[in-house]
Design an enzyme around this catalytic site. Structure first.
Site, PDB file in Angstrom:
ATOM      1  N   ASP A 124     -15.381  -6.378  97.496  1.00 53.15           N
ATOM      2  CA  ASP A 124     -16.687  -5.784  97.198  1.00 53.15           C
ATOM      3  C   ASP A 124     -17.227  -4.906  98.308  1.00 53.15           C
ATOM      4  OD1 ASP A 124     -17.159  -8.824  95.617  1.00 53.15           O
ATOM      5  OD2 ASP A 124     -17.241  -6.897  94.601  1.00 53.15           O
TER       6      ASP A 124
ATOM      7  N   HIS B 251     -14.475 -14.867 102.094  1.00 50.61           N
ATOM      8  CA  HIS B 251     -13.843 -15.191 100.816  1.00 50.61           C
ATOM      9  C   HIS B 251     -13.370 -16.628 100.856  1.00 50.61           C
ATOM     10  CE1 HIS B 251     -11.232 -14.875  97.301  1.00 50.61           C
ATOM     11  NE2 HIS B 251     -11.913 -13.787  97.012  1.00 50.61           N
TER      12      HIS B 251
END
Ligand code: SDX
Length: 430
Positions: free
Chosen positions: A365, A307
């Site tokens: 996710d 991320h």
């Protein structure tokens, strides 16, 4: 924003003082708006690794500490104590609703869930096997053609009604994309059940029999929507803000956000992650894929990992893993092959030096695909669910930008490295 001090920049013998502002929490910023005027130079920050593109009071992320706050409230508490519409109200208006405000907001949203009957005809123009995100980009953008009565974005009432329409209609539009792909009849929304139960009714109900969604699954999906509702200035939110900065209508702006979210590096990662798990197939193959993820000559990345902001655990990934457990247990799927593979993959990756050094942790996710698959949502629709939830954040960020007296059209510059001026040679001399 308050100026506490200046940053001093000296370049080519010139020294400029640039104001430094502090927010309520998080990194301070250096105001470079006068940099070009004072130095004739631009900053250079492709991917915006060190750029604050705006000021915002909606969502705060501390990537090192793994903290996510919506209007100051920790995501863990919101996911545990509130439902999605309460969180939508909070993100839109800045405070949690009291019982009367919640009842009124629920009612307003309910009264806008239906779409114009002619909008339904748009679906028949798509192939049945069209990717649902292509349908969403088209149909949401087409809403602009139906609501000319409330498109004066300088009018707060018009901005509010557009927000309610989008929040209310996205579940219907997403469910219709699902039904259309299956050749099943569209289901009209019901006003006697909750927002998320209504979405499941429109997805999984049919005209031939009553459908009552499982309350445990409704609560799980409602929590998934909360986890995806907003996330600061991510790629799709920045797209919505940039589109909105030109004065484009909110429906077109949200459509641009959907288009950006579709990318596998962003919201498309949940679909890509499930496809990856299916491809890995078995725990015995995990090592091979971890090796590929580390190989610079291989474009393969471990989907659902890493991320830009979180260099610690994405707090949403932990909550998503818990939700996954709940749903799989409720459905008697606790031995689900892919879930067990995902847990093993997460453990192996988190013990690997490459992932530890690069601070690559599971993101939102990583588990969301597994739980959505267990809920009966097809892989291609995962990002559509993400878009349904993120519409709340997008429209709140769009609203905040439009209401900001300092806002200007977004117009970045560049470092030009192309051909300098030259004359066009005649064809005979090319
Ligand atoms: C979302 O911004 C948001 O807030 C987004 C989001 C939201 O709610 O809106 O949180 C939702 O988009 C979550 C992210 C979903 N995407 C994926 O899971 C796709 C896989 N992840 C990567 O593509 C990547 O981690 C990104 C895109 C998420 C972040 O990319 P960055 O910040 O540009 O970091 P990077 O690609 O430069 O990675 C840093 C290093 C690189 O190695 P070096 O060049 O330094 O040697 O880590 C490596 C990368 O190669 N790396 C990975 C990796 N992610 C990063 N290596 C293997 N597998 C991965 N998943």
């Amino acid at each position: 924003m308050n100026t506490q001090r200046n940053a001093t920049l000296t370049v080519d013998g010139k020294t400029v003082e640039l104001p430094v502002y502090s927010g309520s929490v998080g990194p301070d910023v250096i105001d470079i708006r006068q940099l070009y005027a004072k130095t004739g130079m631009f900053t250079f920050d492709p991917g915006f690794m060190s750029t604050a593109a705006c000021k915002s009071a909606i969502t705060y992320i501390d990537g090192d500490a793994g903290i996510l706050l919506y209007r100051g409230y920790p995501i863990e508490q919101l996911a545990g104590e509130c439902d999605f519409l309460e969180v939508a109200y909070l993100i839109l208006k800045g405070e949690l609703p009291n019982p009367e405000e919640k009842a009124e907001f629920d009612n307003v949203v309910k009264r806008h869930t239906m779409v114009h009957e002619q909008l339904i005809r748009f679906y028949s123009g798509f192939r049945r096997d069209a990717h649902p995100m292509a349908v969403l980009v088209g149909v949401v953008g087409a809403l602009s053609a139906f609501y000319h009565d409330a498109m004066d974005i300088s009018d707060q009432y018009h901005r509010d009604i557009s927000a309610y329409r989008l929040i209310a209609k996205l579940p219907n539009i997403v469910a219709m994309a699902y039904k259309y792909g299956r050749g099943e009849p569209f289901m009209y929304p019901r006003n006697d059940i909750s927002y998320t139960a209504n979405f499941m009714h429109m997805m999984f109900g049919n005209p031939c029999e009553d459908y009552e969604p499982n309350p445990v699954l409704v609560r799980a999906l409602d929590r998934i929507l909360i986890l995806h509702a907003d996330h600061e200035q991510n790629a799709s939110t920045s797209t919505v803000r940039l589109a909105g900065s030109s004065g484009a209508n909110p429906f077109a702006c949200i459509s641009s956000g959907i288009a950006c979210l579709w990318g596998p590096a962003h919201g498309g990662a949940n679909e890509a992650c499930l496809t990856m798990l299916e491809e890995i197939g078995d725990v015995s193959h995990v090592g091979e894929y971890i090796k590929r993820a580390k190989d610079k000559s291989d474009s393969f990345k471990l989907m659902g990992f890493g991320h830009r902001v979180y260099k610690n655990f994405d707090p949403r990934a932990k909550l998503m893993r818990e939700t996954c457990h709940e749903v799989l247990n409720e459905l008697g799927l606790h031995d689900d092959r892919l879930f067990k593979l995902a847990v093993a993959l997460e453990k192996i990756a988190l013990e690997d030096d490459y992932f530890v050094e690069k601070k690559l942790y599971p993101n939102v996710d990583f588990y969301s695909g597994i739980v959505q698959r267990a809920l009966g949502i097809p892989t291609q629709l995962f990002t559509g669910i993400f878009a349904l939830a993120r519409t709340v954040g997008w429209i709140a960020q769009w609203n905040e930008m439009i209401a900001d007296p300092d806002q200007k059209i977004g117009r970045p510059r560049q470092l030009f490295n192309g051909a300098e001026q030259r004359d066009v040679p005649p064809m005979s001399k090319r």
